[in-house]
Design an enzyme around this catalytic site. Structure first.
Site, short mmCIF file in Angstrom:
data_model
loop_
_atom_site.label_atom_id
_atom_site.label_comp_id
_atom_site.label_asym_id
_atom_site.label_seq_id
_atom_site.Cartn_x
_atom_site.Cartn_y
_atom_site.Cartn_z
N ASN A 1 82.57 3.11 71.60
CA ASN A 1 81.44 3.73 72.27
C ASN A 1 81.25 3.08 73.63
O ASN A 1 81.41 1.87 73.77
CB ASN A 1 80.15 3.55 71.47
CG ASN A 1 80.07 4.45 70.26
OD1 ASN A 1 80.78 5.43 70.15
ND2 ASN A 1 79.20 4.09 69.33
N ARG B 1 83.77 8.05 65.81
CA ARG B 1 84.81 7.01 65.85
C ARG B 1 85.56 6.91 64.52
O ARG B 1 86.78 6.77 64.48
CB ARG B 1 84.21 5.65 66.21
CG ARG B 1 83.73 5.57 67.65
CD ARG B 1 83.04 4.26 67.93
NE ARG B 1 81.88 4.15 67.04
CZ ARG B 1 81.29 3.01 66.71
NH1 ARG B 1 81.74 1.87 67.17
NH2 ARG B 1 80.24 3.00 65.93
#
Length: 90
Positions: A36, A18
């Site tokens: 996520n 990320r």
């Protein structure tokens, strides 16, 4: 301007994926978000100039040295003109 919704499959959680997408998007002046999912995938949306978005998508497969992307599910969606940055959603 285009906006893509992408589900990233593989070993993409717990490996800095990320943060790497946030860096790459900011570097290319793209907006959107990344998060996520409970099933082990990472979901994101990215928006900007078409060529920069294409470069970003090409980079996803090797964005983190610890990640292993096995599949991308990509769909085009409507741009959000008021969006200003690329953020990580927790």
């Amino acid at each position: 301007m285009i906006r893509l919704h992408i589900i990233v499959h593989g070993r993409v959680q717990g490996v800095g994926f990320r943060y790497c997408t946030q860096y790459e998007a900011s570097h290319r002046q793209l907006t959107g978000w990344v998060k996520n999912n409970d099933n082990g995938t990472v979901e994101l949306e990215v928006q900007g100039e078409e060529e920069k978005v294409k470069q970003f998508v090409q980079k996803i497969g090797k964005i983190s040295p610890f990640a292993k992307v096995t599949k991308l599910d990509i769909t085009e969606t409507s741009p959000i003109p008021t969006e200003k940055d690329y953020r990580i959603i927790y």
